[in-house]
Design a protein around this motif. Sequence first.
Motif, short mmCIF file in Angstrom:
data_model
loop_
_atom_site.label_atom_id
_atom_site.label_comp_id
_atom_site.label_asym_id
_atom_site.label_seq_id
_atom_site.Cartn_x
_atom_site.Cartn_y
_atom_site.Cartn_z
N PHE A 336 0.84 -1.20 0.00
CA PHE A 336 0.00 0.00 0.00
C PHE A 336 0.87 1.25 0.00
O PHE A 336 1.97 1.25 0.57
N LEU A 347 -3.59 0.40 -3.16
CA LEU A 347 -2.99 -0.93 -3.22
C LEU A 347 -2.38 -1.06 -4.61
O LEU A 347 -3.08 -1.22 -5.60
N PRO A 359 -8.25 -10.19 0.37
CA PRO A 359 -7.86 -8.78 0.25
C PRO A 359 -7.18 -8.47 -1.07
O PRO A 359 -5.97 -8.37 -1.16
N ALA A 361 -7.04 -6.16 -4.91
CA ALA A 361 -7.26 -4.80 -5.38
C ALA A 361 -8.64 -4.65 -6.02
O ALA A 361 -9.14 -5.58 -6.65
N ASN A 362 -9.25 -3.50 -5.83
CA ASN A 362 -10.50 -3.20 -6.55
C ASN A 362 -10.25 -2.03 -7.48
O ASN A 362 -9.38 -1.20 -7.23
N HIS A 367 -13.13 2.46 -0.89
CA HIS A 367 -12.24 2.67 0.25
C HIS A 367 -11.87 1.33 0.88
O HIS A 367 -12.75 0.60 1.36
N TYR A 368 -10.59 1.01 0.90
CA TYR A 368 -10.15 -0.23 1.53
C TYR A 368 -10.43 -0.18 3.03
O TYR A 368 -10.37 0.89 3.65
N CYS A 369 -10.70 -1.35 3.59
CA CYS A 369 -11.01 -1.45 5.01
C CYS A 369 -9.89 -0.85 5.86
O CYS A 369 -8.73 -1.25 5.75
N TRP A 372 -7.51 -3.01 8.30
CA TRP A 372 -6.38 -3.83 7.86
C TRP A 372 -5.11 -3.37 8.56
O TRP A 372 -4.85 -2.16 8.70
N VAL A 453 -13.47 -5.95 2.96
CA VAL A 453 -12.57 -5.69 1.84
C VAL A 453 -12.57 -4.19 1.54
O VAL A 453 -11.55 -3.53 1.60
N THR A 454 -13.75 -3.66 1.24
CA THR A 454 -13.89 -2.21 1.11
C THR A 454 -15.07 -1.76 1.95
O THR A 454 -15.99 -2.54 2.24
#
Length: 494
Positions: A336, A347, A359, A361-362, A367-369, A372, A453-454
């Motif tokens: 990250f 990411l 986990p 990439a989107n 917004h990533y969690c 983490w 995840v997000t």
Amino acid sequence: MTIEDEYIRLIFGLKLKQIRTDKNLSLFGLAKLSGLSKSYLNEIEKGKKYPKTDKILQLSESLETPYDHLVSLKLDKNLAPIGEILQSKILKEIPLELFGIKENNLIDIIANAPAKVNAFISTIIKIAQNYNLTRESFFLASLRSYQEAHNNYFEEIETDVEKFAKAYHIDLLKKVTSNDLEEILIEEFGYTINTEELQKHKNLDELRNIYIAPKKMLLIDNTISESQKTFIYAKEIAYNFLKIEERLYTFPWIKFESFDQVLNNFIASYFAGALIIPRKSITEKLTNLFALEEWNSLKLHKIIKHFNCSQETFYQRLTNILPKFFNIKNLFFLRFTHQDNSPEFRLNKELHITQQQAPHANRKNEHYCRRWISIKTIKDLENSVKNRATFGVQISSYENQKNEYLVLSSATQDPFKKDISRSVSIGLLLSPHLKKKLTFLKENTFTKKIVGVTCETCAVENCKERAAKPTRLQKNNKYNNIAKTVDDIIKSYS
């Protein structure tokens, strides 16, 4: 036979088959009309043969189709995507044999079901456009798939490293230094090292080195750390010792001309990591760490310090060693980055061994969690003295999923960009096998966090770290409820 020759044959075959089927002719029927054998026509349509001029004339007359149309490489709209992908540099540049694909097999697949292949290719192209998939992204995804297919372990490169060490009297039980490698580059491979030129160009402050091939000159930033310099020298050793010619000329790279350059950059980087962190040494140290009755983070830090490497090089090396020597194959690696005062965590590097882990990439700018450990270590870094690395470890338990991961993470300032922090993490799927391997891994050894995840897809309630509403989850739930109500109505009248 080149792919260009196969392309020409295939296009002719595809057009012939399309025209024949449009006229409701079987191969047998076309054979009767043209006087050519059915088997010969079948080989033409599969792209295995290209007919001579007199045979093309016979087909042109039999099908009442202009000769020029038959020999043209232009495809009709419904087959155009196949032509685009076959003619594209991407297909020519990727060495298909890496993935066990022979060009002839690919041609056969396309020739046997052109409509289905065309639909598939069209879908891939649209997905790529929707997600802004660049040529660079495509090549990196191909490389990542290649790594994952081999569990990111390459015996041949490991052996080459040991051959090099033996030939040049490098003691792999001791810390490899830049001085060791610089001497070899200069004396054996005729390099000139220039540490002044890059400092004259302010717009090159993100580059760590440039290689000038005609002069065998390596321009190197004189402000980099000892571990960075050692890694750069080790990569240059790899290019020379392995006799790699198709290569990239800057670190980090700014452009590339072919997939071979991207692949060879990986090979040289793998060689460098294996030289700096030899497999025998790291395996012995990890065996001792895993045998501890109680977790001791200082022991891990001492292992990292034993090698002349960055945090990222060490964590990436774990992805080579753990699957091969400890049979820990369900794992992921994440990197990250975060710019100071920005709400966005990016990411920008990931690797998944054995299967696609949770986990990933989107591409929807979600917004990533924030729960983490990868993001927490960055926040810890930014709230502390930035020239010191921060570390973290947790059990990540994914909401509404059975999988849990032991995740180790470390954050440092980005060595290439100002005001950028980055973290590297490795996650190991919790399993009976992992618990047997890691003696210290007991029920309450590490803090457990429920994660998503997000934020947009997360069902965790009352999350204090939430950065956005669960909009996509709410939308999915809404449609699921509608579908259930419709099903209930239908059943009530059945």
